[in-house]
Scaffold this motif. Structure first.
Motif, PDB file in Angstrom:
ATOM      1  N   LEU A  55       0.855  -1.177   0.000  1.00  0.00           N
ATOM      2  CA  LEU A  55       0.000   0.000   0.000  1.00  0.00           C
ATOM      3  C   LEU A  55       0.895   1.232   0.000  1.00  0.00           C
ATOM      4  O   LEU A  55       1.671   1.445   0.943  1.00  0.00           O
ATOM      5  CB  LEU A  55      -0.891  -0.026   1.242  1.00  0.00           C
ATOM      6  CG  LEU A  55      -1.920   1.065   1.391  1.00  0.00           C
ATOM      7  CD1 LEU A  55      -2.910   1.031   0.233  1.00  0.00           C
ATOM      8  CD2 LEU A  55      -2.658   0.884   2.709  1.00  0.00           C
ATOM      9  N   ARG A  56       0.796   2.030  -1.041  1.00  0.00           N
ATOM     10  CA  ARG A  56       1.602   3.235  -1.131  1.00  0.00           C
ATOM     11  C   ARG A  56       0.715   4.444  -0.828  1.00  0.00           C
ATOM     12  O   ARG A  56      -0.266   4.682  -1.523  1.00  0.00           O
ATOM     13  CB  ARG A  56       2.206   3.366  -2.526  1.00  0.00           C
ATOM     14  CG  ARG A  56       3.289   2.344  -2.803  1.00  0.00           C
ATOM     15  CD  ARG A  56       3.806   2.468  -4.222  1.00  0.00           C
ATOM     16  NE  ARG A  56       4.867   1.613  -4.671  1.00  0.00           N
ATOM     17  CZ  ARG A  56       5.047   0.337  -4.475  1.00  0.00           C
ATOM     18  NH1 ARG A  56       4.235  -0.329  -3.736  1.00  0.00           N
ATOM     19  NH2 ARG A  56       6.040  -0.338  -5.005  1.00  0.00           N
ATOM     20  N   LEU A  57       1.098   5.181   0.188  1.00  0.00           N
ATOM     21  CA  LEU A  57       0.307   6.332   0.622  1.00  0.00           C
ATOM     22  C   LEU A  57       1.134   7.608   0.537  1.00  0.00           C
ATOM     23  O   LEU A  57       2.337   7.596   0.799  1.00  0.00           O
ATOM     24  CB  LEU A  57      -0.158   6.145   2.071  1.00  0.00           C
ATOM     25  CG  LEU A  57      -1.040   4.943   2.369  1.00  0.00           C
ATOM     26  CD1 LEU A  57      -1.282   4.833   3.867  1.00  0.00           C
ATOM     27  CD2 LEU A  57      -2.352   5.043   1.624  1.00  0.00           C
ATOM     28  N   THR A  58       0.455   8.688   0.191  1.00  0.00           N
ATOM     29  CA  THR A  58       1.114   9.991   0.237  1.00  0.00           C
ATOM     30  C   THR A  58       1.331  10.342   1.712  1.00  0.00           C
ATOM     31  O   THR A  58       0.688   9.756   2.592  1.00  0.00           O
ATOM     32  CB  THR A  58       0.219  11.073  -0.414  1.00  0.00           C
ATOM     33  OG1 THR A  58      -0.967  11.216   0.367  1.00  0.00           O
ATOM     34  CG2 THR A  58      -0.121  10.726  -1.851  1.00  0.00           C
ATOM     35  N   PRO A  59       2.205  11.303   2.001  1.00  0.00           N
ATOM     36  CA  PRO A  59       2.386  11.705   3.409  1.00  0.00           C
ATOM     37  C   PRO A  59       1.071  12.145   4.069  1.00  0.00           C
ATOM     38  O   PRO A  59       0.826  11.823   5.231  1.00  0.00           O
ATOM     39  CB  PRO A  59       3.383  12.866   3.322  1.00  0.00           C
ATOM     40  CG  PRO A  59       4.175  12.576   2.091  1.00  0.00           C
ATOM     41  CD  PRO A  59       3.190  11.958   1.130  1.00  0.00           C
ATOM     42  N   GLU A  60       0.219  12.826   3.310  1.00  0.00           N
ATOM     43  CA  GLU A  60      -1.072  13.260   3.862  1.00  0.00           C
ATOM     44  C   GLU A  60      -1.942  12.047   4.193  1.00  0.00           C
ATOM     45  O   GLU A  60      -2.594  11.998   5.241  1.00  0.00           O
ATOM     46  CB  GLU A  60      -1.803  14.171   2.870  1.00  0.00           C
ATOM     47  CG  GLU A  60      -1.111  15.493   2.606  1.00  0.00           C
ATOM     48  CD  GLU A  60      -0.003  15.381   1.563  1.00  0.00           C
ATOM     49  OE1 GLU A  60       0.045  14.389   0.798  1.00  0.00           O
ATOM     50  OE2 GLU A  60       0.847  16.294   1.531  1.00  0.00           O
ATOM     51  N   ASP A  61      -1.977  11.056   3.291  1.00  0.00           N
ATOM     52  CA  ASP A  61      -2.759   9.849   3.532  1.00  0.00           C
ATOM     53  C   ASP A  61      -2.199   9.043   4.705  1.00  0.00           C
ATOM     54  O   ASP A  61      -2.945   8.429   5.463  1.00  0.00           O
ATOM     55  CB  ASP A  61      -2.832   8.979   2.281  1.00  0.00           C
ATOM     56  CG  ASP A  61      -3.708   9.589   1.197  1.00  0.00           C
ATOM     57  OD1 ASP A  61      -4.587  10.410   1.538  1.00  0.00           O
ATOM     58  OD2 ASP A  61      -3.507   9.243   0.019  1.00  0.00           O
ATOM     59  N   GLN A  62      -0.862   9.054   4.853  1.00  0.00           N
ATOM     60  CA  GLN A  62      -0.254   8.367   5.992  1.00  0.00           C
ATOM     61  C   GLN A  62      -0.725   8.994   7.301  1.00  0.00           C
ATOM     62  O   GLN A  62      -1.040   8.282   8.264  1.00  0.00           O
ATOM     63  CB  GLN A  62       1.275   8.440   5.897  1.00  0.00           C
ATOM     64  CG  GLN A  62       1.863   7.620   4.772  1.00  0.00           C
ATOM     65  CD  GLN A  62       3.367   7.842   4.646  1.00  0.00           C
ATOM     66  OE1 GLN A  62       4.039   8.282   5.576  1.00  0.00           O
ATOM     67  NE2 GLN A  62       3.904   7.517   3.472  1.00  0.00           N
ATOM     68  N   MET A  63      -0.793  10.320   7.330  1.00  0.00           N
ATOM     69  CA  MET A  63      -1.248  11.023   8.534  1.00  0.00           C
ATOM     70  C   MET A  63      -2.717  10.693   8.814  1.00  0.00           C
ATOM     71  O   MET A  63      -3.088  10.442   9.961  1.00  0.00           O
ATOM     72  CB  MET A  63      -1.058  12.538   8.391  1.00  0.00           C
ATOM     73  CG  MET A  63       0.403  12.971   8.363  1.00  0.00           C
ATOM     74  SD  MET A  63       1.291  12.528   9.871  1.00  0.00           S
ATOM     75  CE  MET A  63       0.496  13.601  11.039  1.00  0.00           C
ATOM     76  N   LEU A  69      -6.278   5.308  13.112  1.00  0.00           N
ATOM     77  CA  LEU A  69      -5.895   4.231  14.026  1.00  0.00           C
ATOM     78  C   LEU A  69      -5.859   4.715  15.477  1.00  0.00           C
ATOM     79  O   LEU A  69      -6.288   4.018  16.394  1.00  0.00           O
ATOM     80  CB  LEU A  69      -4.530   3.647  13.646  1.00  0.00           C
ATOM     81  CG  LEU A  69      -4.465   2.824  12.373  1.00  0.00           C
ATOM     82  CD1 LEU A  69      -3.020   2.421  12.085  1.00  0.00           C
ATOM     83  CD2 LEU A  69      -5.350   1.599  12.468  1.00  0.00           C
ATOM     84  N   ILE A  70      -5.340   5.931  15.667  1.00  0.00           N
ATOM     85  CA  ILE A  70      -5.208   6.478  17.016  1.00  0.00           C
ATOM     86  C   ILE A  70      -6.570   6.896  17.572  1.00  0.00           C
ATOM     87  O   ILE A  70      -6.899   6.638  18.727  1.00  0.00           O
ATOM     88  CB  ILE A  70      -4.229   7.679  17.011  1.00  0.00           C
ATOM     89  CG1 ILE A  70      -2.824   7.183  16.648  1.00  0.00           C
ATOM     90  CG2 ILE A  70      -4.221   8.386  18.358  1.00  0.00           C
ATOM     91  CD1 ILE A  70      -1.842   8.290  16.294  1.00  0.00           C
ATOM     92  N   ASN A  71      -7.367   7.551  16.744  1.00  0.00           N
ATOM     93  CA  ASN A  71      -8.688   8.035  17.148  1.00  0.00           C
ATOM     94  C   ASN A  71      -9.740   7.518  16.166  1.00  0.00           C
ATOM     95  O   ASN A  71     -10.216   8.273  15.313  1.00  0.00           O
ATOM     96  CB  ASN A  71      -8.729   9.569  17.170  1.00  0.00           C
ATOM     97  CG  ASN A  71      -7.760  10.144  18.163  1.00  0.00           C
ATOM     98  OD1 ASN A  71      -7.730   9.716  19.304  1.00  0.00           O
ATOM     99  ND2 ASN A  71      -6.957  11.104  17.720  1.00  0.00           N
ATOM    100  N   PRO A  72     -10.104   6.244  16.261  1.00  0.00           N
ATOM    101  CA  PRO A  72     -11.060   5.708  15.282  1.00  0.00           C
ATOM    102  C   PRO A  72     -12.432   6.350  15.428  1.00  0.00           C
ATOM    103  O   PRO A  72     -12.847   6.706  16.533  1.00  0.00           O
ATOM    104  CB  PRO A  72     -11.115   4.217  15.625  1.00  0.00           C
ATOM    105  CG  PRO A  72     -10.648   4.112  17.019  1.00  0.00           C
ATOM    106  CD  PRO A  72      -9.713   5.266  17.256  1.00  0.00           C
TER     107      PRO A  72
END
Length: 112
Positions: A55-63, A69-72
């Protein structure tokens, strides 16, 4: 026996035609052909599948992903209903190995 290149809609590359012609010239049986094809293409197929699973994500998508994950988010009604139905099906699945389910059938319009 029908050859692969005689099947409608199948177009073989030049290298594949040469490989199959070589099989024919040498009288290589089906099992030998399968093994030769496996040896030639298995590494490439494995690499292609590995790349497709990354899965390749842009930096924005990674954030965004990390934030989710942290705040579902709270589960919506559809997810809660699906989780409840899944739990009921799992509870009532026949564990004897027959694969039969004794649980409830899906309610009408459950796909919406």
């Amino acid at each position: 026996m029908t050859k692969l290149n005689e099947i409608e809609g199948v177009c073989l590359s030049v290298s594949s035609r040469a490989m199959f012609a070589d099989f024919d010239d040498k009288g290589i049986p089906h099992e030998g052909r399968r093994m030769a094809i496996w040896e030639k293409y298995s590494k490439s197929v494995h690499q292609l599948l590995e790349q497709a699973n990354v899965l390749r994500l842009t930096p924005e998508d990674q954030m965004r992903f990390a934030e989710a994950l942290i705040n579902p988010p709270e589960p919506n009604a559809r997810l809660r209903r699906t989780a409840k139905l899944h739990g009921e099906l799992v509870e009532q699945t026949d564990l004897s190995g027959s694969g039969r389910r004794t649980g409830p059938s899906l309610p009408p319009n459950s796909h919406t």
